[in-house]
Design an enzyme around this catalytic site. Structure first.
Site, PDB file in Angstrom:
ATOM      1  N   ASN A 188     -10.493  -1.567  33.306  1.00 36.31           N
ATOM      2  CA  ASN A 188      -9.793  -2.718  33.600  1.00 36.31           C
ATOM      3  C   ASN A 188      -8.726  -2.642  34.591  1.00 36.31           C
ATOM      4  O   ASN A 188      -8.622  -3.637  35.688  1.00 36.31           O
ATOM      5  CB  ASN A 188      -9.065  -3.312  32.322  1.00 36.31           C
ATOM      6  N   ILE A 238       1.762  -2.235  20.192  1.00 39.06           N
ATOM      7  CA  ILE A 238       2.153  -3.781  20.080  1.00 39.06           C
ATOM      8  C   ILE A 238       3.644  -3.958  20.454  1.00 39.06           C
ATOM      9  O   ILE A 238       4.450  -2.677  19.818  1.00 39.06           O
ATOM     10  CB  ILE A 238       2.032  -3.935  18.569  1.00 39.06           C
ATOM     11  N   LEU A 239       4.039  -4.646  21.221  1.00 36.95           N
ATOM     12  CA  LEU A 239       5.424  -4.909  21.831  1.00 36.95           C
ATOM     13  C   LEU A 239       6.090  -5.815  20.852  1.00 36.95           C
ATOM     14  O   LEU A 239       5.696  -6.693  20.504  1.00 36.95           O
ATOM     15  CB  LEU A 239       5.412  -5.357  23.260  1.00 36.95           C
ATOM     16  N   HIS A 289      -8.296  -8.810  25.508  1.00 37.24           N
ATOM     17  CA  HIS A 289      -8.653  -8.532  24.465  1.00 37.24           C
ATOM     18  C   HIS A 289     -10.159  -8.512  24.442  1.00 37.24           C
ATOM     19  O   HIS A 289     -10.891  -9.619  24.851  1.00 37.24           O
ATOM     20  CB  HIS A 289      -7.877  -9.364  23.173  1.00 37.24           C
ATOM     21  N   GLU A 312       5.079 -12.859  20.450  1.00 40.58           N
ATOM     22  CA  GLU A 312       5.522 -12.009  19.393  1.00 40.58           C
ATOM     23  C   GLU A 312       4.495 -11.680  18.357  1.00 40.58           C
ATOM     24  O   GLU A 312       4.284 -10.811  17.503  1.00 40.58           O
ATOM     25  CB  GLU A 312       6.662 -12.364  18.763  1.00 40.58           C
ATOM     26  N   ASP A 316      -2.153 -10.634  19.779  1.00 42.06           N
ATOM     27  CA  ASP A 316      -3.344 -11.177  20.253  1.00 42.06           C
ATOM     28  C   ASP A 316      -2.908 -12.968  20.048  1.00 42.06           C
ATOM     29  O   ASP A 316      -4.042 -13.645  19.786  1.00 42.06           O
ATOM     30  CB  ASP A 316      -4.362 -10.867  19.658  1.00 42.06           C
ATOM     31  N   LEU A 337     -19.501  -7.694  31.696  1.00 42.98           N
ATOM     32  CA  LEU A 337     -19.738  -9.150  31.820  1.00 42.98           C
ATOM     33  C   LEU A 337     -18.733 -10.032  31.651  1.00 42.98           C
ATOM     34  O   LEU A 337     -18.785 -10.953  32.075  1.00 42.98           O
ATOM     35  CB  LEU A 337     -20.994  -9.657  30.865  1.00 42.98           C
ATOM     36  N   ALA A 338     -17.693  -9.474  30.986  1.00 45.11           N
ATOM     37  CA  ALA A 338     -16.570 -10.602  30.440  1.00 45.11           C
ATOM     38  C   ALA A 338     -15.083  -9.888  30.993  1.00 45.11           C
ATOM     39  O   ALA A 338     -14.611 -10.645  32.028  1.00 45.11           O
ATOM     40  CB  ALA A 338     -16.642 -10.852  29.034  1.00 45.11           C
TER      41      ALA A 338
HETATM   42  C1  GAR Z   1     -10.622  -2.679  26.656  1.00 44.14           C
HETATM   43  O1  GAR Z   1     -12.015  -2.805  26.220  1.00 44.14           O
HETATM   44  C2  GAR Z   1      -9.678  -3.575  26.182  1.00 44.14           C
HETATM   45  O2  GAR Z   1     -10.097  -4.906  26.103  1.00 44.14           O
HETATM   46  C3  GAR Z   1      -9.386  -2.998  25.105  1.00 44.14           C
HETATM   47  O3  GAR Z   1      -9.265  -1.551  25.149  1.00 44.14           O
HETATM   48  C4  GAR Z   1     -10.217  -1.321  26.207  1.00 44.14           C
HETATM   49  C5  GAR Z   1      -9.607  -0.515  27.159  1.00 44.14           C
HETATM   50  O4  GAR Z   1     -10.606  -0.041  28.083  1.00 44.14           O
HETATM   51  N1  GAR Z   1      -8.046  -3.421  24.483  1.00 44.14           N
HETATM   52  C6  GAR Z   1      -7.708  -3.894  23.198  1.00 44.14           C
HETATM   53  O5  GAR Z   1      -8.440  -3.779  22.405  1.00 44.14           O
HETATM   54  C7  GAR Z   1      -6.268  -4.373  23.072  1.00 44.14           C
HETATM   55  N2  GAR Z   1      -6.183  -4.897  21.775  1.00 44.14           N
HETATM   56  P1  GAR Z   1      -9.914   0.517  29.455  1.00 44.14           P
HETATM   57  O6  GAR Z   1      -8.764   1.507  29.541  1.00 44.14           O
HETATM   58  O7  GAR Z   1     -11.281   1.056  30.304  1.00 44.14           O
HETATM   59  O8  GAR Z   1      -9.548  -0.831  30.421  1.00 44.14           O
END
Ligand code: GAR
Length: 205
Positions: free
Chosen positions: A17, A96-97, A113, A151, A154, A182-183
């Protein structure tokens, strides 16, 4: 008026990402913000290598070295403020922050997410676990969400979502890759641009 919003990306793992964000800045999809800093809570996160390859400043802050969640967050805040960060993007950041942290940067933190919130989200739902849960439930459509971080894990306001089809015979790994391609890699850069532009407008007012 400020020309660009200063973006910091918080990561823990592979950083695909983060790569999508850097590529989007390079191609101009993100033009209201610029990635100035990448912070990892894991020294072996490949995301750090991606940032370094792109010439972006990096920092590593671990809970272990800091000794407590509070000190860990204080150190991250110190680094973010030293860089005059306007927008914080959680891109696969697996910690988690606290409310103290999220209140400090109200409406300045966004997260990606890998599900259509409010499905398969909250504490314990991260990474592959999200896709395992979706497949166990037998959903035919899943996707990704970008939301503001507050807080509640998600639980912040939703900014963007994109649906993705589940295919017959999907494994969590296959589904994860499809949801990313795709998303996530599309809506995270789009949301980063949208929020950066909003922040710039606010500073102009
Ligand atoms: C991604 O799928 C992201 O959406 C998820 O972890 C992966 C990280 O991949 N995040 C969560 O699950 C947060 N709750 P990446 O390091 O290749 O971007």
């Amino acid at each position: 008026m400020k020309q660009k919003c200063k973006i910091a990306v918080l990561v823990s793992g592979g950083g695909t990402n983060l790569q999508a964000l850097m590529d989007a800045e390079h191609s101009g999809i993100i033009h209201s913000g610029t990635i100035c800093l990448v912070v990892a809570n894991n020294p072996s996160a490949y995301a750090l290598t991606r940032a370094q390859n792109a010439g972006i400043k990096t920092a590593v802050v671990t809970k272990k070295d800091c000794g407590s969640q509070e000190k860990f967050e204080q150190e991250i805040i110190r680094i973010l403020e030293a860089e005059q960060t306007d927008l914080i993007i959680l891109a696969g950041f697996m910690s988690i922050l606290s409310e103290k942290f999220t209140r400090h940067f109200e409406k300045r933190i966004i997260n990606v997410h890998p599900s259509l919130i409010p499905s398969f989200c909250g504490e314990g739902f991260y990474g592959l676990r999200v896709h395992e849960a979706a497949l166990n439930k037998g959903v035919k459509v899943t996707g990704a969400t970008v939301h503001y971080v507050n807080e509640i894990p998600d639980g912040g306001e939703i900014i963007m979502q994109k649906a993705v089809q589940v295919h017959e015979g999907d494994t969590p790994e296959k589904l994860q890759k499809r949801v990313m391609r795709l998303a996530e890699w599309k809506i995270l850069p789009a949301a980063a641009e949208q929020v950066s532009a909003e922040i710039l407008n606010q500073t102009e007012e």
